[in-house]
Write a protein that holds these residues in place. Structure first.
Motif, PDB file in Angstrom:
ATOM      1  N   ILE A  57      73.391 -40.464 -13.232  1.00  0.00           N
ATOM      2  CA  ILE A  57      73.637 -39.954 -14.743  1.00  0.00           C
ATOM      3  C   ILE A  57      73.269 -41.059 -15.656  1.00  0.00           C
ATOM      4  N   ASN A  58      73.970 -42.042 -15.414  1.00  0.00           N
ATOM      5  CA  ASN A  58      74.097 -43.319 -16.325  1.00  0.00           C
ATOM      6  C   ASN A  58      72.734 -43.608 -16.643  1.00  0.00           C
ATOM      7  N   ILE A  59      72.016 -43.968 -15.507  1.00  0.00           N
ATOM      8  CA  ILE A  59      70.456 -44.255 -15.814  1.00  0.00           C
ATOM      9  C   ILE A  59      69.598 -43.395 -16.369  1.00  0.00           C
ATOM     10  N   GLU A  60      69.788 -42.013 -15.956  1.00  0.00           N
ATOM     11  CA  GLU A  60      68.857 -41.008 -16.563  1.00  0.00           C
ATOM     12  C   GLU A  60      69.214 -41.149 -18.178  1.00  0.00           C
ATOM     13  N   ALA A  61      70.529 -41.201 -18.502  1.00  0.00           N
ATOM     14  CA  ALA A  61      70.975 -41.302 -19.917  1.00  0.00           C
ATOM     15  C   ALA A  61      70.175 -42.363 -20.810  1.00  0.00           C
ATOM     16  N   GLN A  62      69.881 -43.326 -19.820  1.00  0.00           N
ATOM     17  CA  GLN A  62      69.330 -44.370 -21.004  1.00  0.00           C
ATOM     18  C   GLN A  62      68.028 -44.161 -21.138  1.00  0.00           C
ATOM     19  N   PRO A  63      67.597 -44.640 -22.463  1.00  0.00           N
ATOM     20  CA  PRO A  63      66.189 -44.437 -22.804  1.00  0.00           C
ATOM     21  C   PRO A  63      65.177 -45.088 -21.745  1.00  0.00           C
ATOM     22  N   ALA A  64      63.888 -44.543 -21.687  1.00  0.00           N
ATOM     23  CA  ALA A  64      63.040 -44.938 -20.375  1.00  0.00           C
ATOM     24  C   ALA A  64      62.807 -46.420 -20.174  1.00  0.00           C
ATOM     25  N   PRO A  65      62.788 -47.325 -21.277  1.00  0.00           N
ATOM     26  CA  PRO A  65      62.391 -48.719 -21.265  1.00  0.00           C
ATOM     27  C   PRO A  65      63.627 -49.471 -20.869  1.00  0.00           C
ATOM     28  N   GLU A  66      64.768 -48.863 -21.229  1.00  0.00           N
ATOM     29  CA  GLU A  66      66.050 -49.613 -21.066  1.00  0.00           C
ATOM     30  C   GLU A  66      66.498 -49.446 -19.356  1.00  0.00           C
ATOM     31  N   ARG A  67      65.853 -48.367 -18.648  1.00  0.00           N
ATOM     32  CA  ARG A  67      66.486 -48.118 -17.179  1.00  0.00           C
ATOM     33  C   ARG A  67      66.317 -49.124 -16.353  1.00  0.00           C
ATOM     34  N   ALA A  68      65.291 -49.998 -16.260  1.00  0.00           N
ATOM     35  CA  ALA A  68      65.119 -51.090 -15.331  1.00  0.00           C
ATOM     36  C   ALA A  68      66.173 -52.058 -15.554  1.00  0.00           C
ATOM     37  N   ALA A  69      66.457 -52.360 -16.991  1.00  0.00           N
ATOM     38  CA  ALA A  69      67.276 -53.375 -17.124  1.00  0.00           C
ATOM     39  C   ALA A  69      68.566 -53.174 -16.776  1.00  0.00           C
ATOM     40  N   LEU A  70      68.978 -51.604 -16.846  1.00  0.00           N
ATOM     41  CA  LEU A  70      70.425 -51.255 -16.515  1.00  0.00           C
ATOM     42  C   LEU A  70      70.467 -51.298 -14.923  1.00  0.00           C
ATOM     43  N   ILE A  71      69.288 -50.877 -14.275  1.00  0.00           N
ATOM     44  CA  ILE A  71      69.682 -50.940 -12.831  1.00  0.00           C
ATOM     45  C   ILE A  71      69.770 -52.496 -12.439  1.00  0.00           C
ATOM     46  N   ALA A  72      68.979 -53.464 -13.038  1.00  0.00           N
ATOM     47  CA  ALA A  72      69.137 -54.885 -12.584  1.00  0.00           C
ATOM     48  C   ALA A  72      70.743 -55.371 -12.670  1.00  0.00           C
ATOM     49  N   GLN A  73      71.265 -54.846 -13.965  1.00  0.00           N
ATOM     50  CA  GLN A  73      72.671 -55.035 -14.286  1.00  0.00           C
ATOM     51  C   GLN A  73      73.399 -54.598 -13.286  1.00  0.00           C
ATOM     52  N   GLU A  74      73.495 -53.194 -13.031  1.00  0.00           N
ATOM     53  CA  GLU A  74      74.302 -52.519 -11.804  1.00  0.00           C
ATOM     54  C   GLU A  74      74.272 -53.296 -10.619  1.00  0.00           C
ATOM     55  N   MET A  75      72.832 -53.880 -10.224  1.00  0.00           N
ATOM     56  CA  MET A  75      72.792 -54.471  -9.117  1.00  0.00           C
ATOM     57  C   MET A  75      73.521 -55.902  -9.146  1.00  0.00           C
ATOM     58  N   MET A  76      73.669 -56.668 -10.230  1.00  0.00           N
ATOM     59  CA  MET A  76      74.312 -57.712 -10.468  1.00  0.00           C
ATOM     60  C   MET A  76      75.826 -57.491 -10.090  1.00  0.00           C
ATOM     61  N   ARG A  77      76.073 -56.462 -10.903  1.00  0.00           N
ATOM     62  CA  ARG A  77      77.638 -56.421 -10.729  1.00  0.00           C
ATOM     63  C   ARG A  77      78.178 -55.811  -9.363  1.00  0.00           C
ATOM     64  N   ASP A  78      77.279 -55.301  -8.560  1.00  0.00           N
ATOM     65  CA  ASP A  78      77.545 -55.121  -7.226  1.00  0.00           C
ATOM     66  C   ASP A  78      77.686 -55.989  -6.287  1.00  0.00           C
ATOM     67  N   ARG A  79      78.836 -56.721  -6.364  1.00  0.00           N
ATOM     68  CA  ARG A  79      78.842 -57.856  -5.165  1.00  0.00           C
ATOM     69  C   ARG A  79      78.622 -57.397  -3.818  1.00  0.00           C
ATOM     70  N   ARG A  80      79.227 -56.404  -3.596  1.00  0.00           N
ATOM     71  CA  ARG A  80      78.843 -56.105  -2.272  1.00  0.00           C
ATOM     72  C   ARG A  80      77.756 -55.527  -1.730  1.00  0.00           C
ATOM     73  N   HIS A  81      76.876 -55.261  -2.518  1.00  0.00           N
ATOM     74  CA  HIS A  81      75.104 -54.675  -2.386  1.00  0.00           C
ATOM     75  C   HIS A  81      75.641 -53.382  -1.603  1.00  0.00           C
TER      76      HIS A  81
END
Lengths: 458, 225
Positions: A57-81
């Motif tokens: 939901i969070n990612i979908e809610a982002q405007p299209a160009p920002e989605r990739a960045a959000l994904i990268a950000q989430e992946m960084m936050r996710d220490r445990r992968h």
């Protein structure tokens, strides 16, 4: 001892109990672990799905160009992968995320935005199998978004629980089997007892139940039964020997009787016939006396007369005995001396009729075999028993005879005396009934026979 | 004197009837419980001998019913059961005396006579007398021709038993029971010796011999019929 057939075992209590307990425990543990397995697994899944959905939901809610960045950000936050992301363009090319390029083999084919369990081969960082729950949906700009969670940990937990269940089942199985094995020996013992009992009841009365020496309940039971068998065997032998005696000892008088009657019948002279008949009558009376005595012994030995027991004071009984026999004794020049502590009551539990009869028999014997002189009767009470004794100055018994004097029909050698030889047997039966002991001893000096009855008290 | 014998064994019944006939009794017989009870209830007999085990109705029930109907004829129970409980049960049910089998017929006759005599004698007399003998049951003194015989307590009881059955035979076992209270056969000599002592005191050298021995049966004060 034969090996117990398995089909026999299932009937025994031990076996059944072991089996029952084993099953119950297995069932209970299985249920418990299954519950744990189920709910814990479900809980973790739910948690995973919550995160997966909210990520989507969070990612979908982002405007299209920002989605990739959000994904990268989430992946960084996710220490445990643990979290998985994949943003694909229309051709299946990966735009962002840690999932690998969308192959047509992505297991989740539908875009229903629901989490599904998947297993996928991945190649980075190394070739491995990925276990995950993935959620897939088309976005408004035509891209395909996949979010998900690595479910390796959940699977791991489930494996652990499954292992626990299997171990528990295994342990319970071992315990049950052990129980069954442990019950085999008692079953064998009981079975052996059963076999031997059956043989005994078929007539082998000399057999006895085996005692293992472990002193447990089975041994106790075997001990009691063996004791009963000992008694029974002894009684059967007594009966047999008594029957033998009876047959032997009554044959003579009966033969004489028949002879007398026969001669009486043949006699032509009324007087001599009459004499013969009188003699026959005497033989008959003697026979009847013997029979009566035998019946008495049987009746007394059967123990039924214990119901007539009451408290008896032996002191007046002894006095009455002496008073009864004094005239007879005096005619033979014998003095009867009674000895007991004055003013003392000596009470035992018994049948006064039988006791007096026993004493009469003994005193009668003593008088019969004594020369002129005196006979001593004593009565004394000690801590654990009451003793009553009759001491005469007669010839006593031969040592060899002392053991058998109480057997039926025993007659001392020098008896030209009348009587049926059953007196002492009656006395023995009476003392046995009272739980007392009868002792016959030759007195060293001044000679004679000492007959002692010992009644336990207290 | 009329006696009723209730006995199911033919031989025993015949033998008993014979013996009692010899003693001067007239005898009727019944071979089973119900007919025995019916005859006994008529009250026409002086004494009854009753076997404890009978077909139809057992001995104890018969006595109980008789007593319930108010028939007080003395009953002598004959039984193969000899232990204390059976004797007590028999007497408690209303029987008057108890003999165990095997018995001698003379014993039955003697006891029946004693029962009948007991019934006839007034129960509350304190003195008994026979010819020139008399005894005082309270003071326990026995006299012959007014002279105190100085009897021991045992001798007194012996004499009392004989006097209560004067002119009738008293058997050895009857005496033993009456004087010493025990129910076994004490052997010939024992009682004989006691009777002899009594006789020495009672029958003086120039007096009529009142205590007589009946060989094979017992003793009698006076003469048995």
């Amino acid at each position: 001892m034969s090996w117990v057939r398995p089909t026999d075992s299932h009937r025994t209590t031990l076996f059944r109990l072991s089996l029952l307990y084993g099953l119950l425990y297995s069932l209970g543990t299985a249920l418990l672990l299954y519950e744990v397995y189920h709910y814990v697994g479900r809980y973790q899944e739910k948690q995973a799905d919550l995160v997966t959905r909210s990520n989507f939901i969070n990612i979908e809610a982002q405007p299209a160009p920002e989605r990739a960045a959000l994904i990268a950000q989430e992946m960084m936050r996710d220490r445990r992968h643990i979290n998985l992301f994949g943003l694909y363009d229309a051709t299946g090319h990966l735009l962002a995320g840690n999932l690998e390029p969308l192959a047509t083999t992505l297991p989740v084919q539908s875009d229903d935005r629901q989490p599904h369990d998947v297993t996928m081969a991945q190649t980075a960082p190394q070739p491995h199998i990925l276990y995950a729950r993935l959620l897939r949906g088309r976005l408004s700009d035509g891209t395909l978004l996949v979010t998900g969670r690595n479910t390796a940990a959940i699977r791991e937990l489930r494996n652990v629980i499954r292992l626990a269940m299997l171990s528990a089942a295994g342990a319970i199985l071992i315990i049950t089997l052990t129980g069954m094995v442990l019950s085999i020996r008692p079953i064998r013992r009981i079975d052996s007892m059963r076999q031997i009992s059956r043989d005994i009841s078929r007539g082998h009365i000399d057999l006895r139940l085996p005692v293992s020496g472990r002193r447990d309940e089975l041994d106790m039971l075997a001990g009691i039964i063996n004791g009963t068998l000992d008694d029974m065997q002894r009684l059967l032998l007594d009966i047999k020997s008594a029957t033998d005696h009876i047959a032997h000892d009554l044959r003579m008088p009966l033969t004489r009787l028949r002879a007398l009657l026969n001669r009486a019948r043949q006699s032509e002279d009324a007087n001599s016939a009459n004499d013969l008949l009188n003699s026959a009558l005497q033989e008959t009376d003697a026979l009847m006396q013997r029979f009566n005595a035998l019946l008495r012994i049987a009746e007394i030995s059967s123990g039924m007369r214990r119901s007539g027991f009451t408290d008896c004071d032996l002191v007046p009984m002894l006095d009455a005995l002496i008073e009864l026999y004094s005239p007879l004794a005096e005619e033979q020049g014998i003095n009867l001396h009674g000895h007991h502590a004055p003013d003392q009551a000596i009470i035992i539990h018994g049948d006064p009729q039988l006791l007096f009869e026993a004493l009469s028999n003994l005193l009668d014997n003593a008088i019969k075999f004594s020369p002129a002189g005196h006979i001593d009767l004593f009565l004394r009470q000690s801590m654990d028993c009451v003793e009553l004794g009759i001491l005469d100055r007669g010839p006593g018994l031969r040592e060899a005879d002392i053991g058998i004097a109480v057997t039926p029909f025993f007659r001392a050698d020098n008896s030209g005396q009348p009587g049926h030889g059953l007196g002492l047997s009656i006395v023995k039966a009476i003392t046995d009934l009272h739980g007392a002991s009868l002792h016959l001893e030759n007195r060293p000096s001044p000679g004679g026979l000492a007959v002692t009855l010992r009644f336990p008290v207290g | 004197m009329r006696i009723l014998i209730i006995e199911d064994d033919e031989t025993t019944a015949r033998e008993l009837a014979q013996e009692l006939g010899n003693h001067g009794f007239s005898v009727d017989q019944a071979a089973d419980g119900p007919s025995g009870l019916a005859l006994a209830a008529s009250g026409a007999y002086d004494a009854i001998t009753l076997d404890r085990m009978l077909p139809g109705l057992d001995g104890l029930s018969i006595i109980q019913r008789l007593r319930a109907q108010g028939v007080s004829t003395p009953v002598l129970l004959l039984s193969a059961l000899g232990n204390v409980d059976d004797r007590v049960a028999g007497l408690r049910a209303g029987g008057d005396d108890y003999l165990t089998k095997p018995f001698v017929s003379e014993e039955v006759a003697a006891r029946l006579e004693a029962l009948i005599r007991r019934r006839q004698a007034p129960a509350d007399s304190t003195r008994l007398s026979y010819r020139d003998l008399d005894i005082d049951l309270i003071s326990r003194v026995a006299r012959r021709q007014q002279v105190d015989l100085h009897l021991s307590p045992t001798e007194f009881r012996l004499l009392e038993c004989l006097m209560r059955n004067s002119d009738r035979i008293v058997t050895r076992t009857m005496l033993f029971e009456a004087v010493w209270g025990y129910h076994f056969d004490p052997g010939t000599n024992l009682i004989e010796v006691h009777v002899r002592r009594l006789r020495r005191k009672v029958d003086g050298p120039d007096q009529e011999a009142l205590i007589n021995t009946v060989r094979g049966a017992g003793y009698v004060l006076g003469q048995a019929d």
